[in-house]
Design a protein around this motif. Sequence first.
Motif, PDB file in Angstrom:
ATOM      1  N   CYS A  42       0.832  -1.222   0.000  1.00  0.00           N
ATOM      2  CA  CYS A  42       0.000   0.000   0.000  1.00  0.00           C
ATOM      3  C   CYS A  42       0.857   1.258   0.000  1.00  0.00           C
ATOM      4  O   CYS A  42       0.569   2.220  -0.701  1.00  0.00           O
ATOM      5  CB  CYS A  42      -0.909   0.016   1.233  1.00  0.00           C
ATOM      6  N   ILE A  43       1.895   1.250   0.811  1.00  0.00           N
ATOM      7  CA  ILE A  43       2.717   2.450   0.955  1.00  0.00           C
ATOM      8  C   ILE A  43       3.876   2.455  -0.043  1.00  0.00           C
ATOM      9  O   ILE A  43       4.346   3.506  -0.479  1.00  0.00           O
ATOM     10  CB  ILE A  43       3.253   2.581   2.404  1.00  0.00           C
ATOM     11  N   GLU A  44       4.334   1.269  -0.449  1.00  0.00           N
ATOM     12  CA  GLU A  44       5.481   1.181  -1.350  1.00  0.00           C
ATOM     13  C   GLU A  44       5.096   1.461  -2.803  1.00  0.00           C
ATOM     14  O   GLU A  44       5.824   2.127  -3.530  1.00  0.00           O
ATOM     15  CB  GLU A  44       6.110  -0.214  -1.249  1.00  0.00           C
ATOM     16  N   LEU A  45       3.930   0.962  -3.213  1.00  0.00           N
ATOM     17  CA  LEU A  45       3.546   1.077  -4.608  1.00  0.00           C
ATOM     18  C   LEU A  45       2.403   2.050  -4.863  1.00  0.00           C
ATOM     19  O   LEU A  45       2.337   2.668  -5.910  1.00  0.00           O
ATOM     20  CB  LEU A  45       3.151  -0.304  -5.158  1.00  0.00           C
ATOM     21  N   TYR A  46       1.479   2.170  -3.901  1.00  0.00           N
ATOM     22  CA  TYR A  46       0.274   2.968  -4.160  1.00  0.00           C
ATOM     23  C   TYR A  46      -0.037   3.966  -3.038  1.00  0.00           C
ATOM     24  O   TYR A  46      -1.157   4.024  -2.552  1.00  0.00           O
ATOM     25  CB  TYR A  46      -0.939   2.046  -4.328  1.00  0.00           C
ATOM     26  N   PRO A  47       0.930   4.752  -2.580  1.00  0.00           N
ATOM     27  CA  PRO A  47       0.647   5.653  -1.449  1.00  0.00           C
ATOM     28  C   PRO A  47      -0.448   6.666  -1.729  1.00  0.00           C
ATOM     29  O   PRO A  47      -1.175   7.070  -0.822  1.00  0.00           O
ATOM     30  CB  PRO A  47       1.992   6.334  -1.192  1.00  0.00           C
ATOM     31  N   ASP A  48      -0.586   7.095  -2.993  1.00  0.00           N
ATOM     32  CA  ASP A  48      -1.584   8.113  -3.347  1.00  0.00           C
ATOM     33  C   ASP A  48      -2.823   7.536  -4.021  1.00  0.00           C
ATOM     34  O   ASP A  48      -3.748   8.264  -4.350  1.00  0.00           O
ATOM     35  CB  ASP A  48      -0.962   9.165  -4.282  1.00  0.00           C
ATOM     36  N   LYS A  49      -2.830   6.231  -4.250  1.00  0.00           N
ATOM     37  CA  LYS A  49      -3.944   5.621  -4.980  1.00  0.00           C
ATOM     38  C   LYS A  49      -5.144   5.426  -4.058  1.00  0.00           C
ATOM     39  O   LYS A  49      -5.013   4.882  -2.963  1.00  0.00           O
ATOM     40  CB  LYS A  49      -3.516   4.275  -5.552  1.00  0.00           C
ATOM     41  N   PRO A  50      -6.334   5.868  -4.467  1.00  0.00           N
ATOM     42  CA  PRO A  50      -7.510   5.726  -3.604  1.00  0.00           C
ATOM     43  C   PRO A  50      -7.915   4.261  -3.420  1.00  0.00           C
ATOM     44  O   PRO A  50      -7.825   3.454  -4.346  1.00  0.00           O
ATOM     45  CB  PRO A  50      -8.601   6.488  -4.361  1.00  0.00           C
ATOM     46  N   ILE A  51      -8.344   3.938  -2.205  1.00  0.00           N
ATOM     47  CA  ILE A  51      -8.895   2.622  -1.874  1.00  0.00           C
ATOM     48  C   ILE A  51     -10.351   2.847  -1.483  1.00  0.00           C
ATOM     49  O   ILE A  51     -10.648   3.729  -0.678  1.00  0.00           O
ATOM     50  CB  ILE A  51      -8.116   1.973  -0.708  1.00  0.00           C
ATOM     51  N   TYR A  52     -11.240   2.029  -2.026  1.00  0.00           N
ATOM     52  CA  TYR A  52     -12.673   2.281  -1.834  1.00  0.00           C
ATOM     53  C   TYR A  52     -13.402   1.166  -1.082  1.00  0.00           C
ATOM     54  O   TYR A  52     -14.621   1.233  -0.926  1.00  0.00           O
ATOM     55  CB  TYR A  52     -13.358   2.473  -3.198  1.00  0.00           C
ATOM     56  N   ASP A  53     -12.678   0.123  -0.634  1.00  0.00           N
ATOM     57  CA  ASP A  53     -13.394  -1.002  -0.031  1.00  0.00           C
ATOM     58  C   ASP A  53     -12.948  -1.323   1.397  1.00  0.00           C
ATOM     59  O   ASP A  53     -12.958  -2.471   1.828  1.00  0.00           O
ATOM     60  CB  ASP A  53     -13.281  -2.252  -0.914  1.00  0.00           C
TER      61      ASP A  53
END
Length: 338
Positions: A42-53
Amino acid sequence: MIKTDVLIIGAGPTGLFCAHQLGLIGLKCEIVDNLDKAGGQCIELYPDKPIYDIPAVPECTGEELTNNLLKQIKPFDVKFHLNERVETVRKENNNWYVKTNNNNEFTVSSIIIAGGVGSFEPRKFPLKDIEKFENKSLFYSIKDKSIFKDKTISIFGGGDSALDWAIELSQSSKINLIHRRDGFSGAQASVDKVKELEKDGKLNLFTKYQINSIQGENNINSVSIKHDEGEIKEIKSDYVLGFFGLIMQLGPILDWGLNLNKKTIEVDTEKFETNQPGIFAIGDICNYPGKLKLILSGFHEGALAARGCFKYARPDEKLRFEFTTTSKAAQERLGVKK
């Protein structure tokens, strides 16, 4: 020698929430992770990517989720051992002996493997001497998107990461998106958005091209890309991003005597315990009938694994199920003030 009740291997969301569940029932734990920070993929690859679930959280980023999980376990004073990899695991009497590559030694009653899909690293460009640009003007993950503002960026890849970052960074940067095939493996909505951005002149799209060479001394000046039919183009670039997925390595886990199934660990669905008593596996690395690779599934698995650890840490005590809304003991551990 470090003595604690439970050692969690993996500081991703599942491991962090499991630490919270252990703390609630009065068990101490420490966490080892081969990355340099908590948060896992989550933090290494997608720190800014929204999570919706995430339950009751309509939207959050990987960084926000990680920060909230760290805040949630703060009352339990969990100690982290980052940039460390577990090398040795063996049974000693009724405990497990664990040693890391930094020569930290643990004796614990239980181990919880929450290591995602094992140790991972990004697939890299197959170019000679490209390492000199890494973490300066060439990246395989993004930690601070602000450095790309008003720059020209060449993004290589055709999956969700490449598409998502091309869309995100096109708002403030000039983007070249290069993919070796016509088709993309990312979400169709993202593919449609990228093609819309190309049509509007906000993004340059190159398909059936692969990287040929990189020009520059200390930093990148341009990249050369080669078409399947041999045509070569040179593109000005301040930064290069490569998103080719991850190389998954189970590493020393292979030698721990666990039941493995295609790089996952078989567990029961009562406690998420492996075939080795006292070793549990949760999150993406565990496998059982009906398994869903979702963060919320990992939270459920961590809650049950934590309670499965209790009998090993406190064999003479019976664990009472209590709600945090009414349990004085749990509220005291959480530092709730009345």
